[in-house]
Design a protein around this motif. Structure first.
Motif, short mmCIF file in Angstrom:
data_model
loop_
_atom_site.label_atom_id
_atom_site.label_comp_id
_atom_site.label_asym_id
_atom_site.label_seq_id
_atom_site.Cartn_x
_atom_site.Cartn_y
_atom_site.Cartn_z
N THR A 77 38.71 29.11 32.19
CA THR A 77 38.19 29.37 33.54
C THR A 77 39.71 29.46 34.23
O THR A 77 40.37 28.32 34.28
CB THR A 77 37.28 28.57 34.43
OG1 THR A 77 35.93 28.76 33.76
CG2 THR A 77 37.53 28.97 35.99
N THR A 79 42.77 30.77 37.03
CA THR A 79 43.26 31.29 38.47
C THR A 79 43.89 32.59 38.26
O THR A 79 44.88 32.73 37.44
CB THR A 79 44.00 30.18 39.06
OG1 THR A 79 43.18 29.00 39.37
CG2 THR A 79 44.38 30.55 40.51
N SER A 83 45.13 38.37 42.71
CA SER A 83 43.94 38.89 42.40
C SER A 83 44.08 40.47 41.93
O SER A 83 44.99 41.26 42.50
CB SER A 83 42.76 38.49 43.32
OG SER A 83 43.32 39.22 44.64
N TYR A 112 33.77 40.22 36.59
CA TYR A 112 34.99 39.93 37.48
C TYR A 112 34.68 40.71 38.82
O TYR A 112 34.93 42.11 38.71
CB TYR A 112 36.39 40.31 37.20
CG TYR A 112 37.31 39.88 37.99
CD1 TYR A 112 37.86 38.51 38.42
CD2 TYR A 112 38.15 40.95 38.41
CE1 TYR A 112 38.80 38.46 39.15
CE2 TYR A 112 39.23 40.88 39.56
CZ TYR A 112 39.42 39.54 39.89
OH TYR A 112 40.40 39.15 40.81
N SER A 116 38.66 38.76 43.32
CA SER A 116 38.36 37.13 43.27
C SER A 116 39.64 36.42 42.63
O SER A 116 40.51 37.19 41.92
CB SER A 116 37.25 37.14 42.01
OG SER A 116 36.89 36.00 41.60
N THR A 118 39.27 33.72 40.52
CA THR A 118 39.07 33.26 39.18
C THR A 118 38.45 34.18 38.12
O THR A 118 37.77 35.20 38.83
CB THR A 118 38.08 32.02 39.20
OG1 THR A 118 37.00 32.31 39.73
CG2 THR A 118 38.81 30.93 40.18
N ARG A 120 36.68 34.13 33.99
CA ARG A 120 36.44 33.36 32.71
C ARG A 120 36.49 34.20 31.57
O ARG A 120 35.79 35.19 31.56
CB ARG A 120 34.72 33.15 33.00
CG ARG A 120 34.75 32.35 34.37
CD ARG A 120 33.42 31.41 34.32
NE ARG A 120 33.41 30.14 33.42
CZ ARG A 120 32.58 29.65 33.10
NH1 ARG A 120 31.28 29.74 33.33
NH2 ARG A 120 32.77 28.50 32.35
N TYR A 166 47.71 34.78 35.24
CA TYR A 166 46.79 33.59 35.30
C TYR A 166 47.54 32.34 35.14
O TYR A 166 48.65 32.27 34.67
CB TYR A 166 45.53 33.89 34.37
CG TYR A 166 45.92 33.47 33.05
CD1 TYR A 166 45.95 31.97 32.55
CD2 TYR A 166 46.82 34.48 32.04
CE1 TYR A 166 46.45 31.72 31.12
CE2 TYR A 166 47.20 34.01 30.93
CZ TYR A 166 46.84 32.51 30.51
OH TYR A 166 47.35 32.34 29.06
N TYR A 168 46.08 27.96 34.52
CA TYR A 168 44.92 26.98 34.55
C TYR A 168 45.44 25.84 33.54
O TYR A 168 46.44 25.60 33.30
CB TYR A 168 43.86 27.63 33.76
CG TYR A 168 43.76 27.63 32.41
CD1 TYR A 168 42.77 27.22 31.47
CD2 TYR A 168 44.88 28.25 31.63
CE1 TYR A 168 42.81 27.17 30.03
CE2 TYR A 168 44.89 28.17 30.43
CZ TYR A 168 43.77 27.82 29.52
OH TYR A 168 43.79 27.75 28.01
N GLY A 173 40.40 23.21 32.00
CA GLY A 173 39.76 24.83 32.15
C GLY A 173 39.05 25.23 31.27
O GLY A 173 38.46 26.27 31.18
#
Length: 500
Positions: A77, A79, A83, A112, A116, A118, A120, A166, A168, A173
Motif C-alpha cells: 500500500t 502513497t 495523485s 484506483y 486518491s 493511496t 495498492r 509513490y 511508502y 506497507g
C-alpha cells in the motif's frame, strides 16, 4: 448403454487445457499458478516455531502471524503524490523497481479512484515455488524485503504513457491479504451465505459450535488462555499453560482453520463449474479453485513429490499412518505415504479431469470421498491421545491438549450422526477432562463409522513397535487384541508418546 470416456481422451483434455506446465504438489499437477496459495504453510510453520520458543514475545508474534500473515498474497500500500486525475481499473498491470533496481511486476489490487492518495500493488506470483514472491513481510519477525518495491519511485502503467510517483514504508506497507485467521473469519460469507450454501461439512460444524467463525474463536481463546464458549464443545484454556496453549493453537490453525478451507475451495470449484461446457478455458476458474484446495491441503514444504516435511493436513495423514499401520496402497504398512493421502490424491486428480471436461456433477462424489478421507487422521489423532492419556503414568498437558484439539476438529461430524456418541467423546477428551476412557472413545467413533462413511480399515489400529502387535484393545475396528500386550505396555506407551 454405459459410455466410458477413454483414458487417452481424458489425458488429451487435461493437456490441451493447460497453456503451461506447473510444478507438481506432492505429485498432483496443477493447471494454474497456486504457488502463492501453497506458501500459506510457511505461515503455519512460523506460528509453530514461534510457539515453540515459548516466550511472551514469541507467542505474541505467533498471534500476529496468525492474524496478519507473512508469506501469502503480498500487497504493497503506497502513497501516491501527486495523485492521478484518472481512475485505473483493478487488475491493471503495473511495474516498479526494488532498491537495487530490479524490475518488480504486479497488478492493481483494488481499483484506483481518481485523485486518491493511496494505491495498492499486488506482487506478481512466479510459477516456480522457490521464487513465488520475493517480498515476505506482513507480521514476519524476520522480514524479507529483497524483492519488495523500493521505498520510493515510480510505477509504470501498462498501456499508458502516465506513471505513478509513490512512497511508502517497506516494513509496514507490505501486508498479506491471505491469512490463516481469515480462513475462519471469512467462513460465513464463503461457506454459509453464498450460492448453494451452506456447504454440507461446514454446516455440521456450525450446527455443533453455534459460531460461524468457530475455528478462530478456538484459536483466539487458546492464545488468550481463556474459555471458548460454544453451543457444544466448550474449551476452558485457562486450565492450560504454555504447553497446552501451543498445541491448541497450532493444531487448531492447521486442522480447524485450514482443514475446512480446503473443502471450501473444492465446493467453490463445483459451484462454478459449467456442466457440459466444451469451450476451451470455460472452466479455468473452477480448475483454479480446485488447485487451490490441493495447495492448502498440502503446502509448499512437502515438495513436488510429497517427500518433504510439511505442517498441513497432508503431513498429519502421513504421521498418523505410522502410528496406525495404515501406510501404503493397501493401508497395511508402517512406512511410506499414508493410504489416506494416496486415495485423496487419486480423487484430487480424478476431480480435476472431470472439471476440465465440464463433468461437474460427476466430480461431486470425488469431493465427498476426499471430505470423508480427511476425517480419518483426525480420528486417529483423537484415538492416539485418548490411549496415551489413559495409559501413560503421568500424561502431560501437551498430551491432553493434543487429544482435546484433535477431538474438537472431528466432533461435529460425529455429532451430525449421533449426539450421544459425540458427547461421549467430548466428555473423555475435552480440555480439563477428569478421566479419559480410551475404550469408550473408540467405541463411540466406531458406532458412527457407517454413518460417517468411514472405513475402519483406513483408520487402522494403534500399533506397538516394541511387540510388533496392536496395543491391547486398540486394534482396528472389529479386530480383537489380546492381553499379552500388557507386558510391554510401559515401554510401548513411552515410545508412543515420544513420536511426533
Amino acid at each position: 448403454m454405459v459410455f466410458f470416456r477413454p483414458v487417452a481422451l481424458l489425458a488429451l483434455a487435461l493437456a490441451s487445457s493447460a497453456s503451461a506446465s506447473f510444478e507438481a504438489i506432492a505429485g498432483y499437477e496443477p493447471l494454474s499458478i497456486v504457488t502463492d496459495h501453497n506458501a500459506i504453510d510457511k505461515d503455519q510453520a512460523l506460528i509453530e516455531s514461534l510457539l515453540a520458543t515459548g516466550t511472551t514475545q514469541s507467542i505474541q508474534q505467533a498471534k500476529d502471524v496468525y492474524e496478519k500473515g507473512a508469506f501469502s498474497k503480498t500487497v504493497a500500500t503506497v502513497t501516491v503524490s501527486p495523485s492521478l486525475a484518472t481512475a485505473i481499473a483493478k487488475g491493471t498491470k503495473l511495474s516498479g523497481k526494488t532498491a537495487d533496481g530490479t524490475q518488480v511486476d504486479g497488478t492493481l489490487f483494488e481499483a484506483y479512484t481518481a485523485n486518491s492518495g493511496t494505491l495498492r500493488f499486488q506482487y506478481e506470483v512466479n510459477s516456480k515455488q522457490a521464487q513465488y514472491v520475493n517480498c515476505q513481510v506482513g507480521a514476519n519477525p524476520d522480514p524479507n524485503i529483497e524483492g519488495c518495491l523500493a521505498t520510493s519511485g515510480t510505477l509504470a502503467i501498462e498501456g499508458s504513457v502516465d506513471s505513478i510517483t509513490y512512497s511508502y514504508s517497506q516494513t509496514t506497507g507490505n501486508t498479506n491479504e491471505r491469512t490463516i485467521r481469515g480462513f475462519s473469519t471469512g467462513a460465513k460469507a464463503k461457506m454459509n451465505d453464498c450460492d448453494n450454501c451452506p456447504y454440507p461439512m461446514y454446516e455440521k460444524f456450525y450446527n455443533y459450535y453455534g459460531e460461524f467463525d468457530y475455528a478462530d474463536k478456538w484459536v483466539q481463546a487458546a492464545f488468550a488462555l481463556q474459555k471458548a464458549d460454544f453451543t457444544n464443545g466448550d474449551a476452558d484454556f485457562s486450565l492450560y499453560g504454555e504447553a497446552g496453549q501451543a498445541q491448541a493453537v497450532k493444531k487448531g490453525t492447521a486442522y480447524m482453520n485450514v482443514w475446512m478451507y480446503v473443502l471450501r475451495n473444492l465446493e467453490h470449484a463445483l459451484d462454478n463449474c459449467k456442466e457440459g461446457c466444451s469451450t476451451a478455458g470455460c472452466n479455468d476458474g473452477p480448475v483454479h479453485s480446485w488447485d487451490e484446495g490441493v495447495a492448502f491441503y498440502t503446502g509448499s514444504l512437502e515438495g513436488q513429490d510429497g517427500a518433504g516435511s510439511g505442517v498441513m493436513p497432508y503431513a498429519l495423514a502421513d504421521k498418523r499412518c505410522v502410528n496406525f499401520k495404515t501406510c501404503g496402497d493397501l493401508a497395511d504398512a508402517l512406512t511410506g505415504t499414508s493410504h489416506v493421502n494416496i486415495e485423496i490424491f487419486r480423487y484430487f486428480k480424478l476431480g480435476l479431469g472431470k472439471l476440465i471436461n465440464g463433468e461437474c456433477s460427476a466430480a461431486r462424489p470425488d469431493k465427498e470421498k476426499i471430505e470423508t478421507l480427511m476425517l480419518v487422521p483426525l480420528i486417529q489423532g483423537t484415538l492416539r491421545y485418548a490411549y496415551i492419556v489413559e495409559n501413560k503414568a503421568a500424561p502431560s498437558e501437551k498430551d491432553k491438549a493434543e487429544g482435546a484439539t484433535f477431538a474438537a476438529a472431528v466432533l461435529p461430524a460425529v455429532h451430525a450422526c449421533n449426539e450421544e456418541d459425540a458427547q461421549e467423546i467430548y466428555d473423555n477428551m475435552k480440555v480439563g477432562a477428569a478421566t479419559t476412557d480410551f475404550k469408550a472413545v473408540k467405541n463411540a467413533f466406531e458406532r458412527q463409522y457407517g454413518c460417517m462413511k468411514i472405513d475402519g480399515k483406513q483408520v487402522g489400529g494403534l500399533w506397538d513397535d516394541a511387540s510388533g502387535k496392536y496395543f491391547e484393545g486398540a486394534g482396528p475396528a472389529g479386530v480383537a487384541t489380546t492381553s499379552t500386550l500388557l507386558a510391554v505396555g510401559a515401554a510401548g506407551i513411552a515410545a508412543l508418546s515420544m513420536l511426533f
